[in-house]
Design a protein around this motif. Structure first.
Motif, mmCIF file in Angstrom:
data_model
loop_
_atom_site.group_PDB
_atom_site.id
_atom_site.type_symbol
_atom_site.label_atom_id
_atom_site.label_comp_id
_atom_site.label_asym_id
_atom_site.label_seq_id
_atom_site.Cartn_x
_atom_site.Cartn_y
_atom_site.Cartn_z
ATOM 1 N N ILE A 199 0.795 -1.175 -0.072
ATOM 2 C CA ILE A 199 0.045 0.010 0.038
ATOM 3 C C ILE A 199 1.065 1.319 0.033
ATOM 4 O O ILE A 199 1.759 1.380 0.740
ATOM 5 N N SER A 200 0.803 1.927 -0.949
ATOM 6 C CA SER A 200 1.407 3.490 -1.030
ATOM 7 C C SER A 200 0.399 4.683 -1.079
ATOM 8 O O SER A 200 -0.807 4.421 -1.423
ATOM 9 N N THR A 201 0.678 5.627 -0.443
ATOM 10 C CA THR A 201 -0.463 6.711 -0.599
ATOM 11 C C THR A 201 0.173 8.063 -0.954
ATOM 12 O O THR A 201 1.464 7.980 -1.109
ATOM 13 N N GLN A 202 -0.560 9.005 -1.289
ATOM 14 C CA GLN A 202 -0.127 10.203 -1.663
ATOM 15 C C GLN A 202 -1.015 11.211 -0.787
ATOM 16 O O GLN A 202 -2.115 11.017 -0.928
ATOM 17 N N GLN A 203 -0.252 12.384 -0.345
ATOM 18 C CA GLN A 203 -0.963 13.238 0.392
ATOM 19 C C GLN A 203 -0.582 14.832 -0.021
ATOM 20 O O GLN A 203 0.364 15.024 -0.737
ATOM 21 N N SER A 250 1.560 -2.067 4.450
ATOM 22 C CA SER A 250 1.072 -3.402 3.921
ATOM 23 C C SER A 250 -0.307 -3.708 3.990
ATOM 24 O O SER A 250 -0.966 -2.942 4.776
ATOM 25 N N GLY A 251 -0.596 -4.581 3.604
ATOM 26 C CA GLY A 251 -2.299 -5.071 3.740
ATOM 27 C C GLY A 251 -2.504 -6.357 3.233
ATOM 28 O O GLY A 251 -1.692 -7.128 2.865
ATOM 29 N N GLY A 298 6.904 -0.203 6.874
ATOM 30 C CA GLY A 298 6.412 -0.797 5.661
ATOM 31 C C GLY A 298 5.661 -2.105 6.038
ATOM 32 O O GLY A 298 4.888 -2.622 5.023
ATOM 33 N N ASN A 299 6.058 -2.846 7.138
ATOM 34 C CA ASN A 299 5.292 -4.116 7.432
ATOM 35 C C ASN A 299 3.686 -3.694 7.869
ATOM 36 O O ASN A 299 3.080 -4.403 8.334
ATOM 37 N N SER A 300 3.737 -2.398 8.440
ATOM 38 C CA SER A 300 2.307 -2.009 8.932
ATOM 39 C C SER A 300 1.198 -2.366 8.058
ATOM 40 O O SER A 300 1.270 -2.187 7.024
ATOM 41 N N GLY A 301 0.274 -3.003 9.024
ATOM 42 C CA GLY A 301 -1.023 -3.721 8.186
ATOM 43 C C GLY A 301 -0.901 -4.747 7.530
ATOM 44 O O GLY A 301 -1.975 -5.244 7.027
ATOM 45 N N GLY A 302 0.028 -5.469 7.692
ATOM 46 C CA GLY A 302 0.420 -6.821 6.870
ATOM 47 C C GLY A 302 0.012 -7.937 7.907
ATOM 48 O O GLY A 302 -0.063 -7.841 9.250
#
Length: 476
Positions: free
Chosen positions: A46-50, A97-98, A213-217
């Motif tokens: 998962i990547s985001t743009q703000q 991640s997710g 980067g592991n967050s949400g995995g």
């Protein structure tokens, strides 16, 4: 066999015997390849743009360092009080991640991964990219549900964290530092951990290598079932140090269900402020060993107040489930149905009793009032090393105290200082007996036997806690 060759033969035999068990142990180690092949395709990047920077990549439990520590300013400058990685300035960088939980595109991740995002890109293992929308997000549990437009997508197999055992093998798949589909393995280090910022989540603690980067995995057991959502690490460096925390999948899926059906998450609320029962406090309450959650304050008009719970009660079980420590109570209450009765077993005045409490809904804001100013202090130091004064009517009104109470104006060397009593604290009770004024408080202290511990109910700011203070030899 000559004299030289015989010892060599014996040595070779011993080495062979030692290596044989090691080979057997190696053959008994689990093979993770099948799990990765079967479950890896359902794990996403998962990547985001703000509009103004991007979301933090990983939450941290920042250690409570003394102010004179050389690391104190470093952690506060770079991670802040909430323990978050500094915001990245590069848009659309891989942040977390997710994993997919439905064939038509439900994706589970952490709330902090997508917080404030203007665009969310979900990339699957076969390099497809989807623009995701947020179905709902719950900051208290750090869970977010996303939706992507897909069909016949691979899904993870969901399990339960309830059957996890300490020492059991677990594995994580995610995108640490943007390295997609990385697998790491470890064991369950502990269950039911509570972190300062999340009282309603009984975290799974592991030693699986988790990094930004592991967050949400997903966190898997050896059966290939998701048992947790990787969420936080405890670190002094910003990287993995052997302490990782995952949200139990049971908690996460309850949040998902509420987000899909109601659009928001409700939690049960008891309306008490609690603290742990230490060994010294257990002694003051006549308990053979520390256990339960000590009620330091009952909030006005809350469910507990309406049911008759009182400050000084020790909650031993909630709705039939044992409360071994104070940290065990919030998750039990939080998952309880709102507006439904729950049986609370308490210890009061040395006797156990059961009270039915109708559980309320946890309010959005639990901000308590701050303490008021200090009256002109007296100079007499009492038996435990405190200089105290009576509260004025205005001070009582500001602090929400109906009658009684004394304020600590200064703390000298003594047992109260050792127990943690501070300037500005307000003492409300001694061994569950209300404090009326300075004279009565000091008389209560003088009547106590040297060497015993007493429980002082202290109000600090808007909260209340019990402090065990040992009575020294001699009188004031």
């Amino acid at each position: 066999m000559n004299q030289v060759s015989r010892p060599i033969a014996i040595l070779i035999g011993l080495v062979f015997c030692l290596l044989l068990p090691l080979g057997a142990v190696a053959r008994d180690l689990p093979d993770f390849t099948t799990l990765f092949e079967q479950q890896g395709p359902a794990v996403v990047n998962i990547s985001t743009q703000q509009e103004h920077g991007s979301a933090p990549a990983m939450r941290f439990s920042v250690p409570d360092l003394p102010e004179d520590s050389p690391f104190h300013d470093f952690f506060r400058r770079f991670f802040g009080d909430e323990g978050e990685m500094p915001n990245e300035e590069i848009p659309s960088r891989s942040l977390g991640s997710g994993f997919i939980i439905s064939h038509d595109g439900d994706v589970l991740t952490n709330a902090h991964v997508v917080e404030g995002a203007s665009e969310i890109i979900v990339r699957t293992a076969d390099r497809r990219e989807f623009v995701a929308t947020i179905v709902g997000s719950d900051k208290r549990s750090d869970i977010a549900l996303l939706k992507i437009d897909g069909k016949d997508l691979p899904v993870t197999k969901l399990g339960s964290a309830n059957d996890l055992k300490v020492g059991e093998w677990v594995l994580a798949i995610g995108s640490p530092f943007g390295f997609e589909h990385s697998m790491t393995a470890g064991i369950v280090s502990a269950k039911g951990r509570n972190l300062p910022s999340e009282n309603y989540v009984p975290f799974i603690q592991t030693d699986v290598a988790i990094n930004p980067g592991n967050s949400g995995g997903p966190l898997f057991n050896l059966d290939g079932e998701v048992v947790g959502v990787n969420s936080q690490i405890y670190s002094r460096t910003g990287g993995f140090m052997g302490l990782s925390f995952a949200i139990p999948i049971d908690v996460a899926m309850d949040v998902v269900h509420q987000l899909k059906t109601k659009g928001r998450v409700t939690r049960g609320w008891l309306g008490v402020l609690i603290q742990d029962v230490t060994r010294d406090l257990a002694e003051t309450f006549g308990m053979p060993q520390p256990m339960g959650a000590l009620v330091a304050q009952v909030l006005p008009d809350g469910p507990a107040a309406k049911a008759g719970l009182e400050a000084g009660d020790i909650i031993l079980s909630f709705d039939g489930k044992k409360v071994a420590t104070s940290s065990a109570l919030p998750p039990l209450v939080g998952t309880s149905p709102v507006d439904q009765p729950a049986e609370v077993e308490i210890l009061r005045d040395g006797k156990t009793m059961k009270i039915d409490v109708v559980i309320g809904e946890l309010p959005d804001d639990d901000v308590l009032a701050s303490s008021g100013g200090s009256p002109e202090p007296e100079t007499t130091i009492n038996r435990i090393g405190l200089v105290i004064s009576d509260l004025t009517a205005d001070q009582r009104a500001e602090l929400g105290i109906v009658v009684g109470g004394v304020q600590v104006d200064s703390v000298a060397n003594g047992t109260a200082e050792q127990a943690g009593i501070r300037d500005g604290d307000v003492i409300l009770a001694v061994n569950h007996q209300p404090v009326e004024n300075v004279t009565q408080f000091n008389n209560l202290l003088d009547e106590l036997e040297p060497g015993r511990s007493v429980a002082l109910l202290v109000q600090r700011g808007g909260g209340r806690l019990y402090y065990p203070v040992r009575i020294p030899d001699g009188k004031s």
